[in-house]
Design an enzyme around this catalytic site. Structure first.
Site, PDB file in Angstrom:
ATOM      1  CG  HIS A 173      -1.791   1.105   1.434  1.00 43.81           C
ATOM      2  ND1 HIS A 173      -1.765   1.907   2.557  1.00 43.81           N
ATOM      3  CD2 HIS A 173      -2.772   1.594   0.646  1.00 43.81           C
ATOM      4  CE1 HIS A 173      -2.706   2.827   2.452  1.00 43.81           C
ATOM      5  NE2 HIS A 173      -3.323   2.665   1.306  1.00 43.81           N
ATOM      6  NE  ARG A 174      -1.807   5.693   1.555  1.00 45.93           N
ATOM      7  CZ  ARG A 174      -2.285   6.346   2.605  1.00 45.93           C
ATOM      8  NH1 ARG A 174      -1.482   7.086   3.330  1.00 45.93           N
ATOM      9  NH2 ARG A 174      -3.560   6.284   2.926  1.00 45.93           N
ATOM     10  CD  GLU A 230      -2.936   2.491  -3.184  1.00 43.50           C
ATOM     11  OE1 GLU A 230      -4.000   3.112  -3.270  1.00 43.50           O
ATOM     12  OE2 GLU A 230      -1.994   2.855  -2.417  1.00 43.50           O
ATOM     13  CG  ASP A 289      -2.827   7.113  -3.180  1.00 43.50           C
ATOM     14  OD1 ASP A 289      -3.973   6.661  -3.224  1.00 43.50           O
ATOM     15  OD2 ASP A 289      -1.985   6.757  -2.320  1.00 43.50           O
ATOM     16  CG  HIS A 296      -3.096   9.203   0.527  1.00 41.29           C
ATOM     17  ND1 HIS A 296      -3.736   9.931   1.511  1.00 41.29           N
ATOM     18  CD2 HIS A 296      -3.923   8.176   0.224  1.00 41.29           C
ATOM     19  CE1 HIS A 296      -4.897   9.358   1.806  1.00 41.29           C
ATOM     20  NE2 HIS A 296      -5.034   8.289   1.042  1.00 41.29           N
ATOM     21  CD  GLU A 340      -7.168   5.623  -4.182  1.00 35.49           C
ATOM     22  OE1 GLU A 340      -6.446   4.975  -3.394  1.00 35.49           O
ATOM     23  OE2 GLU A 340      -8.068   6.402  -3.805  1.00 35.49           O
ATOM     24  CE  LYS A 366      -6.440   8.815  -2.274  1.00 35.28           C
ATOM     25  NZ  LYS A 366      -7.457   7.966  -1.591  1.00 35.28           N
ATOM     26  CG  ASP A 377       0.297   0.561   5.565  1.00 34.53           C
ATOM     27  OD1 ASP A 377      -0.192   0.713   4.431  1.00 34.53           O
ATOM     28  OD2 ASP A 377      -0.030   1.259   6.548  1.00 34.53           O
TER      29      ASP A 377
HETATM   30  O1  G3P Z   1      -5.907   0.923  -2.460  1.00 36.33           O
HETATM   31  C1  G3P Z   1      -6.859   1.266  -1.552  1.00 36.33           C
HETATM   32  C2  G3P Z   1      -6.478   2.282  -0.537  1.00 36.33           C
HETATM   33  O2  G3P Z   1      -5.291   2.913  -0.906  1.00 36.33           O
HETATM   34  C3  G3P Z   1      -7.566   3.284  -0.399  1.00 36.33           C
HETATM   35  O3  G3P Z   1      -7.389   4.114   0.685  1.00 36.33           O
HETATM   36  O4  G3P Z   1      -6.913   6.308   1.633  1.00 36.33           O
HETATM   37  O5  G3P Z   1      -5.105   4.653   1.436  1.00 36.33           O
HETATM   38  O6  G3P Z   1      -5.988   5.780  -0.582  1.00 36.33           O
HETATM   39  P1  G3P Z   1      -6.291   5.267   0.784  1.00 36.33           P
HETATM   40 CA    CA Z   2      -4.686   4.746  -2.177  1.00 36.36          CA
END
Ligand code: G3P
Ligand code: CA
Length: 276
Positions: free
Chosen positions: A42-43, A69, A71, A84, A143, A145, A269
């Site tokens: 994640h990120r 992932e 944003d 993000h 994503e 965003k 994460d």
């Molecule tokens: O990939 C899903 C997740 O990243 C969505 O939430 O706030 O971390 O962008 P957020």
């Molecule tokens: Ca995200």
């Protein structure tokens, strides 16, 4: 001779019976007989390096995550950047809205020191450089965003993907997703062969079969907040031929619960939680 053949046969039967036990089957195929659970950083590996930086993406690759992932947002002068929040305040040494700052201004910021001094000098990456540096090496979950803030972002993202020939078939490990479902639909129409995902926050707790069916007309993934998922919902998502990669697992307990539900992937994460 007969004795030897018999014992070899017995060994083979014992081995075969181990491999078809439910526990083993679940480990390698998941609850519903699906393939290995996909590990999505994640990120980037944001538990170990500053989120949405090259350092976090390198770490994800090093930790053998299947995807990371990112944003994507847009600067005032129309450049696609990976960050993000809709302001730069939390993750850089600057202030202001991403959409009010020019690319050169954002690029001059330090996006690493807030996390740890050793990351001083990390920059806010561009979408293009992430594709150039990591495509083919790992999957990239993109994503969009807050796309409602950036009219035309779907076209710009599609252009970058097409420029690199990543749009021809669904096996190029590029996926586009958003909480803004109109944006997902628009992106899918621009990139029909690229898999897309619908993100769902807790407001989708009571998602109906009719809504899932509607999502399935343009999305391949229904990716909800992990707290929204039940075994029953996983089955309903699968029955619409979609996969589910919930977000964001941060503890072993959360990962284990999601594995038990038979999810197809887990956005985390800490990519090492899926390897324990
Ligand atoms: O990939 C899903 C997740 O990243 C969505 O939430 O706030 O971390 O962008 P957020
Ligand atoms: Ca995200």
């Amino acid at each position: 001779m007969f004795k030897r053949t018999a014992s070899v046969l017995l060994m083979a039967i014992l081995l075969a019976s181990f491999f078809v036990t439910p526990a083993f089957a679940q480990k390698i195929h998941g609850k519903g007989g699906n393939s290995k659970t996909i590990n999505i950083a994640h990120r980037g590996a944001s538990g170990y390096a500053p989120e949405n930086t090259i350092a976090a993406f390198r770490k994800a690759v090093q930790m053998r995550a299947d995807y990371f992932e990112i944003d994507v947002q847009m600067t005032k002068d129309g450049k696609l950047v990976v960050i993000h929040d809709t302001t730069v305040d939390r993750t850089t040494n600057g202030t202001g809205k991403v959409g009010n700052l020019k690319f050169d201004e954002i690029r001059s910021l330090d996006a690493g020191s807030w996390f740890a001094p050793e990351y001083a000098g990390e920059k806010v990456p561009t979408f293009g450089e992430i594709l150039d540096q990591f495509r083919g090496r790992t999957g990239i979950l993109i994503e969009l965003k807050s796309p409602e803030l950036y009219p035309g972002i779907e076209e710009k993202v599609a252009k970058e993907i097409k420029k690199r020939n990543l749009h021809h078939n669904p096996h190029q490990r590029i996926i586009v997703q958003s909480f803004n479902h109109d944006s997902v639909q628009k992106s899918k129409s621009l990139l029909p062969n690229v898999p897309h995902g619908v993100l769902a926050g807790m407001n989708w707790k009571n998602v109906t079969d009719v809504q899932l069916q509607q999502f399935a007309t343009y999305a391949d993934y229904f990716n909800p907040n992990q707290n929204l998922l039940t075994s029953e919902l996983v089955d309903r998502i699968h029955s619409k031929n979609m996969k589910t990669w919930p977000y964001t697992a941060r503890t072993q307990e959360q990962v284990d619960r999601l594995l038990g539900l038979g999810v197809d992937g887990i956005i985390t994460d800490f990519p090492d939680l899926l390897q324990k």
